[in-house]
Design an enzyme around this catalytic site. Structure first.
Site, mmCIF file in Angstrom:
data_model
loop_
_atom_site.group_PDB
_atom_site.id
_atom_site.type_symbol
_atom_site.label_atom_id
_atom_site.label_comp_id
_atom_site.label_asym_id
_atom_site.label_seq_id
_atom_site.Cartn_x
_atom_site.Cartn_y
_atom_site.Cartn_z
ATOM 1 N N HIS A 1 0.784 -1.221 0.149
ATOM 2 C CA HIS A 1 0.419 0.111 0.180
ATOM 3 C C HIS A 1 0.968 1.008 -0.169
ATOM 4 O O HIS A 1 1.453 1.191 0.883
ATOM 5 C CB HIS A 1 -1.046 0.241 1.668
ATOM 6 C CG HIS A 1 -2.416 0.703 1.124
ATOM 7 N ND1 HIS A 1 -2.919 0.737 0.418
ATOM 8 C CD2 HIS A 1 -1.919 1.679 0.982
ATOM 9 C CE1 HIS A 1 -3.899 1.140 0.116
ATOM 10 N NE2 HIS A 1 -3.386 2.606 1.028
ATOM 11 N N ALA A 2 0.750 2.022 -1.060
ATOM 12 C CA ALA A 2 2.058 2.963 -0.978
ATOM 13 C C ALA A 2 1.873 4.283 0.181
ATOM 14 O O ALA A 2 0.546 4.114 0.590
ATOM 15 C CB ALA A 2 0.985 4.074 -2.689
ATOM 16 N N HIS B 1 0.582 12.060 -5.231
ATOM 17 C CA HIS B 1 -0.869 11.862 -4.587
ATOM 18 C C HIS B 1 0.529 11.835 -3.421
ATOM 19 O O HIS B 1 0.637 12.271 -2.076
ATOM 20 C CB HIS B 1 -1.551 11.126 -4.308
ATOM 21 C CG HIS B 1 -2.591 11.026 -2.685
ATOM 22 N ND1 HIS B 1 -3.132 11.786 -2.031
ATOM 23 C CD2 HIS B 1 -1.768 9.589 -1.661
ATOM 24 C CE1 HIS B 1 -3.652 11.033 -0.888
ATOM 25 N NE2 HIS B 1 -2.767 10.400 -0.705
ATOM 26 N N GLU B 2 1.279 10.694 -3.689
ATOM 27 C CA GLU B 2 2.321 10.267 -2.763
ATOM 28 C C GLU B 2 2.874 11.339 -2.569
ATOM 29 O O GLU B 2 4.008 12.170 -1.579
ATOM 30 C CB GLU B 2 3.216 9.120 -3.062
ATOM 31 C CG GLU B 2 1.684 7.830 -3.053
ATOM 32 C CD GLU B 2 1.508 7.695 -1.547
ATOM 33 O OE1 GLU B 2 0.338 7.252 -1.349
ATOM 34 O OE2 GLU B 2 1.937 8.302 -0.599
ATOM 35 N N HIS C 1 2.415 14.642 -0.624
ATOM 36 C CA HIS C 1 2.652 14.018 1.190
ATOM 37 C C HIS C 1 4.310 14.733 0.920
ATOM 38 O O HIS C 1 4.796 15.515 1.661
ATOM 39 C CB HIS C 1 2.393 12.760 1.103
ATOM 40 C CG HIS C 1 1.262 12.530 1.652
ATOM 41 N ND1 HIS C 1 0.298 12.867 2.287
ATOM 42 C CD2 HIS C 1 0.795 11.067 0.598
ATOM 43 C CE1 HIS C 1 -0.527 12.452 2.270
ATOM 44 N NE2 HIS C 1 -0.500 11.401 1.960
ATOM 45 N N GLU D 1 -3.382 15.029 2.464
ATOM 46 C CA GLU D 1 -4.026 13.572 1.511
ATOM 47 C C GLU D 1 -4.320 15.152 -0.086
ATOM 48 O O GLU D 1 -4.834 14.325 -0.413
ATOM 49 C CB GLU D 1 -5.465 13.542 1.691
ATOM 50 C CG GLU D 1 -5.136 12.511 3.656
ATOM 51 C CD GLU D 1 -3.496 11.638 2.896
ATOM 52 O OE1 GLU D 1 -2.756 11.037 3.667
ATOM 53 O OE2 GLU D 1 -3.670 11.211 1.812
ATOM 54 N N HIS E 1 -6.660 0.314 5.777
ATOM 55 C CA HIS E 1 -6.604 1.216 7.147
ATOM 56 C C HIS E 1 -7.244 0.465 7.844
ATOM 57 O O HIS E 1 -7.085 1.211 9.242
ATOM 58 C CB HIS E 1 -7.211 2.545 6.283
ATOM 59 C CG HIS E 1 -6.902 3.188 4.671
ATOM 60 N ND1 HIS E 1 -6.767 2.477 3.304
ATOM 61 C CD2 HIS E 1 -5.919 4.612 5.145
ATOM 62 C CE1 HIS E 1 -6.524 3.071 2.981
ATOM 63 N NE2 HIS E 1 -5.953 4.287 4.002
ATOM 64 N N TYR F 1 -9.831 11.409 4.283
ATOM 65 C CA TYR F 1 -9.715 11.274 2.192
ATOM 66 C C TYR F 1 -11.658 12.513 2.049
ATOM 67 O O TYR F 1 -11.295 12.751 1.060
ATOM 68 C CB TYR F 1 -9.525 10.114 2.154
ATOM 69 C CG TYR F 1 -8.106 9.465 2.961
ATOM 70 C CD1 TYR F 1 -8.383 8.429 3.445
ATOM 71 C CD2 TYR F 1 -7.238 9.161 1.896
ATOM 72 C CE1 TYR F 1 -6.991 7.591 3.692
ATOM 73 C CE2 TYR F 1 -5.861 8.794 2.170
ATOM 74 C CZ TYR F 1 -6.046 7.802 3.436
ATOM 75 O OH TYR F 1 -4.231 7.203 3.512
HETATM 76 O O1 LIG Z 1 -4.679 5.347 1.406
HETATM 77 C C1 LIG Z 1 -4.277 5.768 0.569
HETATM 78 C C2 LIG Z 1 -3.006 6.302 -0.009
HETATM 79 C C3 LIG Z 1 -1.696 6.209 0.761
HETATM 80 C C4 LIG Z 1 -1.551 7.679 1.772
HETATM 81 O O2 LIG Z 1 -0.796 7.793 1.098
HETATM 82 O O3 LIG Z 1 -2.525 7.880 2.392
HETATM 83 C C5 LIG Z 1 -0.667 6.404 2.443
HETATM 84 C C6 LIG Z 1 -1.849 6.209 4.268
HETATM 85 C C7 LIG Z 1 -0.412 5.163 4.869
HETATM 86 C C8 LIG Z 1 -0.673 6.766 6.449
HETATM 87 C C9 LIG Z 1 0.391 5.966 7.094
HETATM 88 C C10 LIG Z 1 1.426 4.469 7.234
HETATM 89 C C11 LIG Z 1 0.812 3.957 5.786
HETATM 90 C C12 LIG Z 1 -0.058 4.108 4.416
HETATM 91 N N1 LIG Z 1 -0.589 8.152 3.486
HETATM 92 C C13 LIG Z 1 0.600 8.759 3.784
HETATM 93 O O4 LIG Z 1 1.738 7.904 2.683
HETATM 94 C C14 LIG Z 1 0.575 10.147 4.413
HETATM 95 C C15 LIG Z 1 2.192 9.920 4.161
HETATM 96 C C16 LIG Z 1 2.336 11.570 5.397
HETATM 97 C C17 LIG Z 1 0.962 11.965 6.197
HETATM 98 C C18 LIG Z 1 0.039 11.465 6.274
HETATM 99 C C19 LIG Z 1 0.209 10.644 5.336
HETATM 100 N N2 LIG Z 1 -5.447 6.515 -0.475
HETATM 101 C C20 LIG Z 1 -6.766 6.088 -0.490
HETATM 102 C C21 LIG Z 1 -7.433 7.048 0.084
HETATM 103 C C22 LIG Z 1 -8.026 7.085 -1.713
HETATM 104 C C23 LIG Z 1 -8.863 6.369 -2.757
HETATM 105 N N3 LIG Z 1 -8.413 6.386 -4.649
HETATM 106 C C24 LIG Z 1 -7.408 8.018 -4.353
HETATM 107 C C25 LIG Z 1 -6.888 8.498 -4.888
HETATM 108 C C26 LIG Z 1 -6.254 9.309 -5.029
HETATM 109 C C27 LIG Z 1 -5.247 9.789 -3.054
HETATM 110 C C28 LIG Z 1 -6.373 9.171 -2.202
HETATM 111 C C29 LIG Z 1 -7.389 7.684 -3.001
HETATM 112 C C30 LIG Z 1 -7.248 4.497 0.036
HETATM 113 O O5 LIG Z 1 -5.421 4.224 -1.390
HETATM 114 O O6 LIG Z 1 -8.424 4.046 0.229
HETATM 115 ZN ZN LIG Z 2 -2.142 10.279 1.378
#
Ligand SMILES: O=C(CCC(O)(O)[C@H](Cc1ccccc1)NC(=O)c1ccccc1)N[C@@H](Cc1c[nH]c2ccccc12)C(=O)O
Ligand SMILES: [Zn+2]
Length: 567
Positions: A293-294, A323-324, A327, A351, A453, A463
């Site tokens: 998971h990214a 998206h990444e 961050h 996000e 999550h 999100y």
């Molecule tokens: O989970 C993510 C992307 C991963 C993340 O970049 O949000 C990542 C999640 C994560 C948090 C903590 C540990 C491991 C993974 N968040 C981060 O990397 C992050 C970085 C800095 C600060 C806060 C979060 N997206 C969600 C929501 C989503 C769905 N489709 C999308 C399209 C574009 C953007 C987001 C989404 C998902 O896939 O359900």
């Molecule tokens: Zn994110």
């Protein structure tokens, strides 16, 4: 665990000050954050147990595998699907070796298969392998997470999470936002249901009931972009799926990252530091299991930032890269803040950053200018196709983005007990998202656990908030860039004015409440979440959907579900 002893002593020192009466707002704000210790407030053996539980759940999720679908088995004499043929009494798959991982194999099947039986099998097998095994661990996790929250002065873990938004009734504010957006979602839902019914027939897709969740191109039905070959309004006209172009032009993941970086630097924002390119992990390794998971990582030393992503050469992954990288750009912009303020103004802002740039980068004209699309015309049909594809991502996602933490907050508060975890999940999935399961579910299942999550204990309401606030950012940056015309045509590429406004907001980190950051973004216009920009962006599509849906049942009758969720 001695670290938590050290932490606890620091915490005791900070909490002995009468910091609430300090006159300097910045110092008072610093103390308000440093006095919340989080999970380190737990006694060390419980902290150990909590950390091990989350680690176990993440490992189970990240290493779960399923078997290939074999259509020759699993048939009752009358040819119907035999729900129970391919799993033994403990619901383990029989007669096969699980070899398919979520990324990329299972994700690809959910996106590409047009065989409802294969989709139903994969949908179920994933939940048997990744969700069900977590149920007991999650129940214990909730107890410990609540204990830690109470030690920090919150009534439960949900209240602790919601405190990141510094508002006294986040729940009510979110409900009001959803009430305004829900009709737009229902119209998209009605149109997509009609197109899926045309493809799969009324026995599989009900006329006025919820959409079976396995047909929407995504394991959680959270984004519907992979149905566009069945649902696109004007087939044959320009569509913004550039996967074929990326492959034909020999793009590799590294080029995709460079492409995203160039958008950031075109605004005058910072490039990725050297260490980023040396230390990031951007393709799935073949020699070991990783959490695919990214995610984006800030090593808090001003130079070491990394992305971990099992990148494939697809349009969807190009968006995720933006998206990444958003961050990382935020991390870079607030790196000169005091450590305690090096965070997003609220988690939704973090996000939103990358997605804001992706809103510009996804336009047909931008894709044409970087050679990923050709002969883009300015016709009405192309416009509607583009808006529809954006809605399959941004509008389809809204109820899911909302319901995940609605469910989790109720579990933390005890409103949902351990005997109704899955029932409550499907009540929310039915009532808010209008999707139903492709086969009956019960309390031995733990379907929320099949979404990253939940085992990874990453909050999700961020999100939902991001998908609203990113359009507020887009509207203001477009204005700063001097854009005229419809909001969905705007491309801020190369606008240093837009870049400067964005930097002014991001560099604040968490030093000021996010409401003040919004005032800066909107030059004093508003300090609240506002759905007007997202409605303005999709206005032409809303009108089109309403005209298309005349005579169609808009919304869904829960009683019409092909499969009633809880047996
Ligand atoms: O989970 C993510 C992307 C991963 C993340 O970049 O949000 C990542 C999640 C994560 C948090 C903590 C540990 C491991 C993974 N968040 C981060 O990397 C992050 C970085 C800095 C600060 C806060 C979060 N997206 C969600 C929501 C989503 C769905 N489709 C999308 C399209 C574009 C953007 C987001 C989404 C998902 O896939 O359900
Ligand atoms: Zn994110």
């Amino acid at each position: 665990m001695e670290w938590s002893e050290f932490h606890r002593n620091k915490w005791k020192q900070a909490t002995t000050f009468a910091w609430k009466n300090f006159t300097n707002p910045l110092v008072r704000r610093m103390f308000s954050f440093v006095t919340v210790l989080g999970k380190a407030a737990l006694p060390k053996e419980k902290l150990q147990e909590l950390s091990e539980l989350v680690q176990d759940m993440k490992t189970t999720y990240s290493t779960a595998k399923i078997c290939k679908y074999d259509s020759t088995q699993r048939r009752l004499p009358n040819g119907d699907y035999d729900y129970y043929a391919d799993f033994d009494a403990e619901d383990n798959e029989i007669g096969c070796v699980p070899t398919l991982s979520l990324e990329p194999e299972v994700t690809q099947i959910m996106a590409r298969s047009r065989d409802p039986e294969e989709l139903r099998y994969v949908w179920r097998a994933w939940r048997e392998a990744a969700g069900k095994p977590l149920r007991h661990k999650y129940i214990r996790f909730v107890q410990l997470a609540n204990e830690a929250a109470r030690l920090n002065g919150f009534e439960d873990a949900g209240a602790y999470w919601r405190s990141d938004y510094e508002t006294d009734d986040l729940h009510k504010e979110l409900q009001e936002l959803w009430d305004v957006l829900r009709p737009l979602y229902e119209h998209l839902h009605a149109y997509v249901r009609k197109k899926l019914r045309e493809k799969y027939g009324e026995k599989v897709v009900p006329r006025s009931g919820p959409i079976p969740a396995h047909l929407l191109g995504n394991m959680w039905a959270q984004t519907w972009t992979h149905t566009q070959d069945l649902t696109i309004p004007y087939p044959g006209r320009t569509s913004v799926d550039v996967t074929a172009s990326l492959l034909r032009q020999g793009y590799m993941p590294l080029h995709m990252f460079r492409l995203a970086e160039e958008f950031f630097t075109s605004l005058g924002l910072d490039p990725m530091p050297l260490g980023f390119w040396q230390k990031s992990l951007i393709v799935k390794p073949t020699d070991r299991e990783v959490v695919c998971h990214a995610s984006a990582w800030d090593f808090c030393n001003g130079i070491d930032y990394r992305i971990k992503q099992c990148t494939r050469v697809t349009t969807e992954d190009l968006i995720t890269i933006h998206h990444e990288m958003g961050h990382i750009q935020y991390d870079i912009q607030y790196r000169n803040q005091p450590f305690i303020f090096r965070d997003g103004a609220n988690p939704g802002f973090h996000e939103a950053v990358g997605d804001v740039l992706a809103l510009s980068a996804s336009t047909p004209h931008h894709l044409q200018s970087i050679g990923l699309l050709e002969n883009v015309d300015d016709s009405y049909e192309t416009d509607i196709n583009f808006l529809f594809t954006m809605a399959l991502d941004k509008i389809a996602f809204l109820p899911f983005g909302y319901l995940v933490d609605l469910w989790r907050w109720e579990v933390f508060s005890g409103k949902t007990g351990e005997l109704s975890l899955n029932r409550r999940w499907w009540e929310l999935r039915l009532s808010l998202q209008g999707v139903s399961p492709p086969l009956p579910r019960d309390e031995d299942d733990f379907d929320p656990g099949a979404k990253f999550h939940i085992p990874a204990n990453v909050p999700y309401i961020r999100y939902f908030i991001s998908f609203i606030v990113q359009f507020q950012f887009h509207a203001e940056l477009c204005k700063a860039a001097g854009h005229v015309g419809p909001l969905h045509h705007c491309d801020i590429y190369r606008s240093h004015k837009a870049g400067t406004l964005l930097r002014n907001v991001l560099s604040l980190g968490k030093s000021r409440p996010w409401t003040e950051a919004l005032l800066i973004l909107t030059s004093g216009k508003t300090s609240k979440l506002d759905v007007k920009p997202i409605l303005e962006y999709f206005a032409p599509l809303i009108a089109w959907l309403k005209s298309q849906n005349r005579g169609e049942f808009v919304g869904w009758r829960v009683s019409e579900a092909i499969v009633q969720p809880v047996r």
